[in-house]
Scaffold this motif. Sequence first.
Motif, mmCIF file in Angstrom:
data_model
loop_
_atom_site.group_PDB
_atom_site.id
_atom_site.type_symbol
_atom_site.label_atom_id
_atom_site.label_comp_id
_atom_site.label_asym_id
_atom_site.label_seq_id
_atom_site.Cartn_x
_atom_site.Cartn_y
_atom_site.Cartn_z
ATOM 1 N N GLU A 51 -26.285 29.381 -67.152
ATOM 2 C CA GLU A 51 -25.107 29.185 -67.997
ATOM 3 C C GLU A 51 -25.195 27.836 -68.705
ATOM 4 O O GLU A 51 -25.486 26.819 -68.081
ATOM 5 N N ALA A 52 -24.915 27.855 -70.012
ATOM 6 C CA ALA A 52 -25.008 26.653 -70.836
ATOM 7 C C ALA A 52 -23.634 26.273 -71.365
ATOM 8 O O ALA A 52 -22.808 27.141 -71.679
ATOM 9 N N PHE A 53 -23.410 24.963 -71.502
ATOM 10 C CA PHE A 53 -22.107 24.432 -71.908
ATOM 11 C C PHE A 53 -22.292 23.394 -73.011
ATOM 12 O O PHE A 53 -23.311 22.714 -73.089
ATOM 13 N N ASN A 54 -21.250 23.253 -73.840
ATOM 14 C CA ASN A 54 -21.273 22.215 -74.872
ATOM 15 C C ASN A 54 -20.692 20.911 -74.316
ATOM 16 O O ASN A 54 -20.370 20.808 -73.126
ATOM 17 N N GLN A 55 -20.514 19.934 -75.190
ATOM 18 C CA GLN A 55 -20.076 18.614 -74.734
ATOM 19 C C GLN A 55 -18.655 18.616 -74.179
ATOM 20 O O GLN A 55 -18.257 17.673 -73.487
ATOM 21 N N TYR A 56 -17.885 19.653 -74.493
ATOM 22 C CA TYR A 56 -16.506 19.722 -74.009
ATOM 23 C C TYR A 56 -16.376 20.563 -72.733
ATOM 24 O O TYR A 56 -15.276 20.775 -72.244
ATOM 25 N N GLY A 57 -17.503 21.057 -72.225
ATOM 26 C CA GLY A 57 -17.463 21.908 -71.046
ATOM 27 C C GLY A 57 -17.157 23.357 -71.357
ATOM 28 O O GLY A 57 -16.933 24.154 -70.438
ATOM 29 N N ASP A 58 -17.157 23.736 -72.646
ATOM 30 C CA ASP A 58 -16.935 25.133 -73.026
ATOM 31 C C ASP A 58 -18.231 25.916 -72.851
ATOM 32 O O ASP A 58 -19.325 25.414 -73.130
ATOM 33 N N SER A 59 -18.097 27.177 -72.444
ATOM 34 C CA SER A 59 -19.270 28.028 -72.286
ATOM 35 C C SER A 59 -19.883 28.345 -73.647
ATOM 36 O O SER A 59 -19.186 28.744 -74.583
ATOM 37 N N VAL A 60 -21.198 28.186 -73.764
ATOM 38 C CA VAL A 60 -21.931 28.526 -74.980
ATOM 39 C C VAL A 60 -22.568 29.898 -74.843
ATOM 40 O O VAL A 60 -22.396 30.780 -75.684
ATOM 41 N N ILE A 61 -23.310 30.099 -73.764
ATOM 42 C CA ILE A 61 -24.034 31.351 -73.536
ATOM 43 C C ILE A 61 -24.313 31.476 -72.045
ATOM 44 O O ILE A 61 -24.502 30.473 -71.350
ATOM 45 N N THR A 62 -24.317 32.715 -71.555
ATOM 46 C CA THR A 62 -24.613 32.986 -70.154
ATOM 47 C C THR A 62 -25.625 34.117 -70.070
ATOM 48 O O THR A 62 -25.513 35.112 -70.788
ATOM 49 N N LEU A 63 -26.618 33.961 -69.195
ATOM 50 C CA LEU A 63 -27.647 34.977 -68.980
ATOM 51 C C LEU A 63 -27.588 35.476 -67.545
ATOM 52 O O LEU A 63 -27.482 34.683 -66.600
ATOM 53 N N PHE A 64 -27.639 36.794 -67.389
ATOM 54 C CA PHE A 64 -27.788 37.454 -66.089
ATOM 55 C C PHE A 64 -28.965 38.412 -66.186
ATOM 56 O O PHE A 64 -29.376 38.802 -67.288
ATOM 57 N N GLY A 65 -29.476 38.845 -65.041
ATOM 58 C CA GLY A 65 -30.357 40.000 -65.035
ATOM 59 C C GLY A 65 -29.519 41.251 -65.248
ATOM 60 O O GLY A 65 -28.366 41.322 -64.819
ATOM 61 N N LYS A 66 -30.079 42.244 -65.928
ATOM 62 C CA LYS A 66 -29.333 43.469 -66.183
ATOM 63 C C LYS A 66 -29.062 44.199 -64.870
ATOM 64 O O LYS A 66 -29.970 44.437 -64.076
ATOM 65 N N ARG A 67 -27.798 44.514 -64.641
ATOM 66 C CA ARG A 67 -27.399 45.246 -63.431
ATOM 67 C C ARG A 67 -26.030 45.838 -63.630
ATOM 68 O O ARG A 67 -25.284 45.443 -64.526
ATOM 69 N N LYS A 68 -25.687 46.798 -62.790
ATOM 70 C CA LYS A 68 -24.350 47.377 -62.755
ATOM 71 C C LYS A 68 -23.738 47.108 -61.389
ATOM 72 O O LYS A 68 -24.469 46.872 -60.406
ATOM 73 N N PRO A 69 -22.404 47.117 -61.271
ATOM 74 C CA PRO A 69 -21.784 46.924 -59.958
ATOM 75 C C PRO A 69 -22.345 47.905 -58.938
ATOM 76 O O PRO A 69 -22.547 49.085 -59.233
#
Length: 355
Positions: A313-331
Amino acid sequence: MTVSDVMPEPTLFQRFQAEIQEQPKRRARELAAALNVSEGQLVACRQGNQVWQLQFPFTELLTELVKIGEIMTITRNDEAVHEHHGIYRKLSIYGEGKMGLVLSDDLDLRLFLSQWRSGFHVIENGRESLQFFDQYGIAVHKVYKTDASDENEWQRITQQFRDDAPKDVEFEPSPQKVNSVHSTPENFDAQQFDRDWADLKDVHEYHGMLKKHQLSRTQALRNIGPNWAQKLNPNAVVDALEQAQQQQCPIMIFVGNPGCIQIFSGTIEKLMPYGPWFNILDPEFNLHLRPDLITETWIIRRPSKDGIITSIEAFNQYGDSVITLFGKRKPGEVELPTWQELAESIEKEEPSHVL
């Protein structure tokens, strides 16, 4: 000099016309910034000039979009743009119209409709779209007609949901952002926080846990310890995307803002850096990312009833989420070992770098 000799100030629409004549290929967000207004203000000032206001609320309109067939959706923040082709099917609205989900095979959206305050049908540069904005005039979600869209249904829907008596749209000034706070709240119980993290049964419980402890995402990551979260190198997102492409590892890419989160699931093919942008340019999915605007990136491990779920998970200077990566999966499915190994292989910063 008399009052009549004083030239009136140009209207926003006139300023827009002058700017677009000078730089016709400039994107709306860049135009708005150049004119020191929000993108919503820039769209609203053009009503009657290939821009029409849409009826509020937008739930019925969204429900009708499935009849258009293929469209392209765009959801973005300041650092990342997520574009996906698909059909707006399997839409569900709940929470008294405040929330929505699109959970089809080709479109995966989380709609926070309580943030959607205005919408417009826009024609520009030969393209037609439906554009939705929050109270500050920030674009939360856009839907574009494509060559594969049903033209008759698009025209019917855009005509049906235009507001016959459009109102003046007033946007609030955007609140001043400040750098993310690194300190923790008073009476923060680190041991209880660690226990609560270890007791997570589902990744969707994560945000409730942060709310319970009054922590922002980045505050939580700084306080949980290296067993659950570690800070990564500044180029970690690009590294992960390049490895996922090379290994053909199916991933999930989340990009969002307060009004919408858009998710891609699958393998990625064509990666292309261009200027400050890192791009994925696949036929049905495009990502445009500004890695230079990412301030910090973390690998996060969350326990669940399906085992450890790993994200980057990546964040900008304000702590806002920029982009998030997961492996592909279903519950109900365990995490892909290929993704877990890939994520864990990304270079980590030395612990002393973590504030």
